[in-house]
Design an enzyme around this catalytic site. Sequence first.
Site, short mmCIF file in Angstrom:
data_model
loop_
_atom_site.label_atom_id
_atom_site.label_comp_id
_atom_site.label_asym_id
_atom_site.label_seq_id
_atom_site.Cartn_x
_atom_site.Cartn_y
_atom_site.Cartn_z
N ASN A 1 0.80 -1.24 0.00
CA ASN A 1 0.00 0.00 0.00
C ASN A 1 0.83 1.28 0.00
O ASN A 1 0.49 2.24 -0.68
CB ASN A 1 -1.02 -0.02 1.14
CG ASN A 1 -0.38 -0.04 2.50
OD1 ASN A 1 0.64 -0.70 2.72
ND2 ASN A 1 -0.95 0.69 3.42
N GLU B 1 3.24 -5.52 12.26
CA GLU B 1 2.34 -4.37 12.04
C GLU B 1 1.25 -4.85 11.10
O GLU B 1 1.51 -5.10 9.92
CB GLU B 1 3.11 -3.20 11.41
CG GLU B 1 4.25 -2.66 12.24
CD GLU B 1 3.78 -1.94 13.48
OE1 GLU B 1 2.61 -1.52 13.52
OE2 GLU B 1 4.58 -1.83 14.42
#
Length: 479
Positions: free
Chosen positions: A149, A247
């Site tokens: 992303n 994460e």
Amino acid sequence: MDKILNYINGEMLPPKKDQWLDNYNPSKGEVYSLIPDSDETDIEEALTHAELAFETWRLTSLEERFKVLNRIAELIDANNDMLAVAESMDQGKPVWLAKNEMIRSAQNFRFFATAAMQFASESHNMEGHAINYTLRQPIGVVGCISPWNLPLYLFTWKIAPALAAGNCVIAKPSEITPMTAFLLSEICREAGLPKGVLNIVHGLGPKVGNAMVSHPRIKAISFTGGTSTGKHIAAIAAPMFKKLSLELGGKNPNIIFADCDFDKALKTTVQSSFMNQGEICLCGSRILIERSIYNKFRDALIKEVAQMKVGDPLDKETKVGAIVSKMHFEKVLSYIELAKQEGGNILLGGTSLQMQGAHGAGWYIAPTIIENLAYDCRTNTEEIFGPVVTIIPFDTDAEALTIANCTEYGLASSIWTNNLTRAHKVAAGIQSGIVWINCWLLRDLRTPFGGVKQSGVGREGGWEAMKFFTEAKNVCIKL
Ligand code: NAD
């Protein structure tokens, strides 16, 4: 067809087995380059060189480490336009946004270059009996795995502290967005980064990524990506007692109280909903609005979002670009269908968009706003990671917290209110690693970054990252 190459021991190399994967330009839905389909043999080669390089790099002076990492930062800045266009073509994000992300990628190197010079460790005095001091030593060869992303931004966010702390690195960018990691290899060569200190190996997660995670001599893994991948990685790494930083996904609430600054809350909510096509782990995908301003805020939001231009990422006017891959495009559309089945009312968007000409086969989805869903339905609790938000009314602070905390995720949140006491109380009660009050995505790189619950384990940023990439050793001297 252009070929992306691995970067191993300072050389640009094809994969050992000469197998290749297609790399797509999502704005056109077409293949425009090939990437190495690397496997464990490429990892083995990278590891051999990285282990050798570690013997020198771990003893390299802090100032030398600073200089070379800082040179990389300067070269990223000098190549901002070229890198931004490459990122935009590879990922589908608007080029103006990619330019900002390239600035941040340079900042990551600059920030941790200076951290290398400033990092220090503790000493504990036992009142005349003994002195303890802590050695924080680099771990060895570590693995960094990043998602599609924010490709270069998140790739460098891991690599820079790992190198600054004296480790050598094997890094794998997402196979969906490999281009800027490839271009970074050239920058590292130009900056004079010693051979073998950083190795970039391209390929599929379950294949070459898995080879990294399961290799016993890669001693730590810093991973950013989906929660299900994180679970898989943890299951492999935990029995080997590897250091792990995870994460993971998010389903972030954006809580709008009636006493907020309406215009600022509205403007920022438009960004936090649809920036990067909603493909930012920190995007606010659930917009909770206090009932007394619900209709006003909803109508204003629809009006603003309806004006956002969707289309060619290289067009400077574009606000929302292409969805990163066909698979993700179909996943996002399937969630819109699910929302309808769950009783959702589509207020705006809700469909794919067909562009004209060269972009006719690209993957585009209209910014979508949905209301009338139960706050704990699947649409409101599962990560969609696209240009889709839901709006939910609430009456009290307690109800806002119940709704905000009802997912398995806990990455980020934002609160909009001018009542200081309420802001502090809600911030303390919300289950997320990051809380923004009257702002969003305002980042100080020294702060701890990460999530709670299924949004991850561990923290990145500042000293947290330097501590993750070092082992603490206590040395006790009896006086
Ligand atoms: P993903 O988990 O599919 O892939 C991430 C990376 O892991 C890729 O490089 C992939 O090749 C690799 N990978 C996949 N399977 C693997 C395996 N078995 N072993 C080793 N590596 C493997 O995630 P994605 O679709 O690329 O990214 C989107 C996700 O990332 C979303 O859930 C988003 O919320 C999350 N994300 C989180 C943060 C954060 O800071 N918490 C930031 C950005 C994105």
